[in-house]
Scaffold this motif. Sequence first.
Motif, PDB file in Angstrom:
ATOM      1  N   GLN A 165      10.746  53.082  40.194  1.00 39.76           N
ATOM      2  CA  GLN A 165      10.870  53.132  41.447  1.00 39.76           C
ATOM      3  C   GLN A 165       9.420  53.869  41.787  1.00 39.76           C
ATOM      4  O   GLN A 165       8.652  54.898  41.311  1.00 39.76           O
ATOM      5  CB  GLN A 165      11.937  54.093  41.882  1.00 39.76           C
ATOM      6  N   PRO A 166       8.956  53.797  43.252  1.00 44.43           N
ATOM      7  CA  PRO A 166       7.822  54.264  43.512  1.00 44.43           C
ATOM      8  C   PRO A 166       7.893  55.536  43.972  1.00 44.43           C
ATOM      9  O   PRO A 166       6.967  56.449  44.211  1.00 44.43           O
ATOM     10  CB  PRO A 166       7.589  53.294  44.938  1.00 44.43           C
ATOM     11  N   ALA A 167       9.216  56.045  44.183  1.00 44.87           N
ATOM     12  CA  ALA A 167       9.529  57.587  44.451  1.00 44.87           C
ATOM     13  C   ALA A 167      10.590  58.222  43.415  1.00 44.87           C
ATOM     14  O   ALA A 167      11.259  57.266  43.172  1.00 44.87           O
ATOM     15  CB  ALA A 167       9.635  57.636  45.981  1.00 44.87           C
ATOM     16  N   PRO A 168      10.737  59.360  43.390  1.00 46.09           N
ATOM     17  CA  PRO A 168      11.796  60.121  42.705  1.00 46.09           C
ATOM     18  C   PRO A 168      13.193  59.433  43.256  1.00 46.09           C
ATOM     19  O   PRO A 168      13.276  59.324  44.657  1.00 46.09           O
ATOM     20  CB  PRO A 168      11.557  61.585  43.006  1.00 46.09           C
ATOM     21  N   VAL A 169      14.024  59.162  42.167  1.00 48.55           N
ATOM     22  CA  VAL A 169      15.157  58.634  42.850  1.00 48.55           C
ATOM     23  C   VAL A 169      16.302  59.745  43.178  1.00 48.55           C
ATOM     24  O   VAL A 169      16.599  60.708  42.022  1.00 48.55           O
ATOM     25  CB  VAL A 169      16.042  57.684  41.647  1.00 48.55           C
ATOM     26  N   PRO A 170      16.747  59.813  44.064  1.00 45.79           N
ATOM     27  CA  PRO A 170      17.823  60.833  44.557  1.00 45.79           C
ATOM     28  C   PRO A 170      19.320  60.598  43.801  1.00 45.79           C
ATOM     29  O   PRO A 170      19.695  59.362  43.550  1.00 45.79           O
ATOM     30  CB  PRO A 170      18.145  60.543  46.193  1.00 45.79           C
ATOM     31  N   PHE A 171      19.729  61.842  43.404  1.00 39.45           N
ATOM     32  CA  PHE A 171      20.931  61.531  42.796  1.00 39.45           C
ATOM     33  C   PHE A 171      21.932  62.529  43.262  1.00 39.45           C
ATOM     34  O   PHE A 171      21.598  63.776  43.557  1.00 39.45           O
ATOM     35  CB  PHE A 171      20.997  61.646  41.188  1.00 39.45           C
ATOM     36  N   GLY A 172      23.268  62.075  43.734  1.00 39.36           N
ATOM     37  CA  GLY A 172      24.257  62.987  44.362  1.00 39.36           C
ATOM     38  C   GLY A 172      25.344  63.670  43.318  1.00 39.36           C
ATOM     39  O   GLY A 172      25.518  63.239  42.193  1.00 39.36           O
ATOM     40  N   SER A 173      25.668  64.693  43.568  1.00 37.69           N
ATOM     41  CA  SER A 173      26.818  65.525  42.874  1.00 37.69           C
ATOM     42  C   SER A 173      27.801  66.252  43.976  1.00 37.69           C
ATOM     43  O   SER A 173      27.456  66.186  45.236  1.00 37.69           O
ATOM     44  CB  SER A 173      26.029  66.562  42.102  1.00 37.69           C
ATOM     45  N   GLY A 174      28.793  66.615  43.309  1.00 37.67           N
ATOM     46  CA  GLY A 174      29.765  67.246  44.167  1.00 37.67           C
ATOM     47  C   GLY A 174      29.318  68.612  44.983  1.00 37.67           C
ATOM     48  O   GLY A 174      30.051  69.088  45.842  1.00 37.67           O
ATOM     49  N   GLY A 175      28.013  69.089  44.496  1.00 38.49           N
ATOM     50  CA  GLY A 175      27.580  70.260  45.010  1.00 38.49           C
ATOM     51  C   GLY A 175      26.723  70.959  44.246  1.00 38.49           C
ATOM     52  O   GLY A 175      26.579  70.792  43.006  1.00 38.49           O
ATOM     53  N   ALA A 176      25.890  71.994  44.758  1.00 35.81           N
ATOM     54  CA  ALA A 176      24.955  72.600  43.781  1.00 35.81           C
ATOM     55  C   ALA A 176      25.770  73.432  42.888  1.00 35.81           C
ATOM     56  O   ALA A 176      26.943  74.191  43.408  1.00 35.81           O
ATOM     57  CB  ALA A 176      24.331  73.813  44.667  1.00 35.81           C
ATOM     58  N   ALA A 177      25.364  73.446  41.664  1.00 34.93           N
ATOM     59  CA  ALA A 177      25.975  74.442  40.546  1.00 34.93           C
ATOM     60  C   ALA A 177      27.469  73.721  40.056  1.00 34.93           C
ATOM     61  O   ALA A 177      27.866  74.045  39.293  1.00 34.93           O
ATOM     62  CB  ALA A 177      26.442  75.807  41.051  1.00 34.93           C
ATOM     63  N   SER A 178      27.288  72.218  40.575  1.00 35.22           N
ATOM     64  CA  SER A 178      28.365  71.610  40.005  1.00 35.22           C
ATOM     65  C   SER A 178      28.051  71.144  38.581  1.00 35.22           C
ATOM     66  O   SER A 178      26.768  71.049  38.239  1.00 35.22           O
ATOM     67  CB  SER A 178      28.965  70.527  40.861  1.00 35.22           C
ATOM     68  N   VAL A 179      28.978  70.570  37.664  1.00 33.71           N
ATOM     69  CA  VAL A 179      28.742  70.006  36.510  1.00 33.71           C
ATOM     70  C   VAL A 179      27.791  68.868  36.592  1.00 33.71           C
ATOM     71  O   VAL A 179      26.660  68.735  35.879  1.00 33.71           O
ATOM     72  CB  VAL A 179      29.765  69.683  35.662  1.00 33.71           C
ATOM     73  N   GLY A 180      28.027  68.062  37.589  1.00 33.48           N
ATOM     74  CA  GLY A 180      27.197  66.748  37.926  1.00 33.48           C
ATOM     75  C   GLY A 180      25.878  67.081  38.183  1.00 33.48           C
ATOM     76  O   GLY A 180      24.991  66.438  37.648  1.00 33.48           O
ATOM     77  N   HIS A 181      25.547  68.355  38.978  1.00 31.68           N
ATOM     78  CA  HIS A 181      24.272  68.733  39.285  1.00 31.68           C
ATOM     79  C   HIS A 181      23.511  69.068  38.195  1.00 31.68           C
ATOM     80  O   HIS A 181      22.380  68.210  38.068  1.00 31.68           O
ATOM     81  CB  HIS A 181      24.358  69.981  40.143  1.00 31.68           C
ATOM     82  N   LEU A 182      24.003  69.991  37.061  1.00 33.03           N
ATOM     83  CA  LEU A 182      23.208  70.183  36.171  1.00 33.03           C
ATOM     84  C   LEU A 182      23.066  69.267  34.836  1.00 33.03           C
ATOM     85  O   LEU A 182      22.172  69.136  34.376  1.00 33.03           O
ATOM     86  CB  LEU A 182      23.868  71.564  35.373  1.00 33.03           C
ATOM     87  N   LEU A 189      14.641  62.867  29.612  1.00 36.64           N
ATOM     88  CA  LEU A 189      14.138  61.672  29.310  1.00 36.64           C
ATOM     89  C   LEU A 189      12.865  61.463  30.351  1.00 36.64           C
ATOM     90  O   LEU A 189      12.327  60.337  30.561  1.00 36.64           O
ATOM     91  CB  LEU A 189      15.044  60.408  29.629  1.00 36.64           C
ATOM     92  N   LYS A 190      12.515  62.601  31.030  1.00 34.21           N
ATOM     93  CA  LYS A 190      11.244  62.497  31.919  1.00 34.21           C
ATOM     94  C   LYS A 190      11.341  61.757  32.981  1.00 34.21           C
ATOM     95  O   LYS A 190      10.326  61.052  33.180  1.00 34.21           O
ATOM     96  CB  LYS A 190      10.071  62.590  31.177  1.00 34.21           C
ATOM     97  N   LEU A 191      12.679  61.711  33.715  1.00 36.99           N
ATOM     98  CA  LEU A 191      12.810  60.535  34.838  1.00 36.99           C
ATOM     99  C   LEU A 191      12.468  61.496  36.031  1.00 36.99           C
ATOM    100  O   LEU A 191      12.874  62.534  36.310  1.00 36.99           O
ATOM    101  CB  LEU A 191      14.144  60.417  34.611  1.00 36.99           C
ATOM    102  N   PRO A 192      11.668  60.680  36.969  1.00 39.94           N
ATOM    103  CA  PRO A 192      11.302  61.182  38.553  1.00 39.94           C
ATOM    104  C   PRO A 192      12.694  61.300  39.081  1.00 39.94           C
ATOM    105  O   PRO A 192      13.064  60.073  39.756  1.00 39.94           O
ATOM    106  CB  PRO A 192      10.393  60.471  39.109  1.00 39.94           C
ATOM    107  N   MET A 193      13.553  62.495  39.192  1.00 44.07           N
ATOM    108  CA  MET A 193      14.995  62.413  39.985  1.00 44.07           C
ATOM    109  C   MET A 193      14.691  63.419  40.875  1.00 44.07           C
ATOM    110  O   MET A 193      14.033  64.664  40.468  1.00 44.07           O
ATOM    111  CB  MET A 193      16.124  62.135  39.220  1.00 44.07           C
ATOM    112  N   GLU A 194      15.792  63.430  42.071  1.00 42.29           N
ATOM    113  CA  GLU A 194      15.642  64.516  43.046  1.00 42.29           C
ATOM    114  C   GLU A 194      17.373  64.772  43.253  1.00 42.29           C
ATOM    115  O   GLU A 194      18.043  63.796  43.373  1.00 42.29           O
ATOM    116  CB  GLU A 194      14.994  64.294  44.250  1.00 42.29           C
TER     117      GLU A 194
END
Length: 330
Positions: free
Chosen positions: A157-174, A183-188
């Motif tokens: 992808q040409p820009a960092p890929v956004p990923f969502g989670s249920g909120g800051a400090a959630s398990v999904g976030h970390l 894996l040195k992936l450009p994600m936000e």
Amino acid sequence: MRGASRRQFLWGLSGASAAALLGMGLAARAAQTWPSRPIRLVVTFPPGGSSDIVARILAPLLAQKLGQSVVIDNKPGAGSSIGAQIVAHSASDGYTLLVSNSAALSIAPSLLQKSAYDALRSFEHLAYIGAVPTVFAVHPSVPVDTLGELVAWIKEQPAPVPFGSGGAASVGHLVGEQFAQTLKLPMEHVSYRGAGPMRADLLSGHIKLAVDALPQNIALQKQGRLKLLALTSPRRVPQAPAIPSVAELGLAQLVSENFVGISAPAGLPTALAERISAAVREITSRADFVQALQAQGFVTRDMEPGAFTRLIADQQQAWSEVARKTGAKL
């Protein structure tokens, strides 16, 4: 010691002993009469998340068991620390309980500059209920079917890929941050006020990728509305046998347990703590309760309060290390 002074000293001792006995008597009486009014069950996320699912299954059964209504009170915000703080600062009388979880107790304290509570000293941890793995979920428009293909797609992808989670400090976030760093992936990270709003954006294609709890996503995968690529569990789970675990894919460092339990403010009288713990553990051992949670993707397990407390301590240490390495902040 002079006679008068000695008598005063002994009177002081007897007075202190009497006060202590009186306090013990009042505490025992309070435990016997509890509950005499509704019990508040504080959930640190909005409706729709894993903690909320557990609360809504548990509350009517607990009310039936105790003969008193149990009211669910959703208090989300600040990485789920707002709800935990409310409970930590509530009276230790058994009328305010926390649906404790990994975000509130194991993660948020490590991300906050100054936490208003301590995960161990501010609570009595009464009953472990179960845990749920998170899952890498993508919108059907993403041309991938495996986690390996997702990695390749993100890199293209040409820009960092956004990923969502249920909120800051959630398990999904970390987990997402750790995945990107490993894996040195450009994600936000895109933080939401709960899994419900995040999932709505994922289903609409507003975001293409999320790291979310498994239970709410099983039906969406069956309906073809999402693709689930990998679970953050050590092995596959019966509820979703076709989804591989990160461990079998060579990413064992992403294995994580998002637990749910019941905790109370510190200082709860021992008799009352034992009564609440016994009531919850009796319910959570029932076949109908276990089946209801397992159908949602939970892995249930009975655990002594002491073991539950040690689990929280171990998780807090592990997640604080992940937060430090990833640089995740609240």
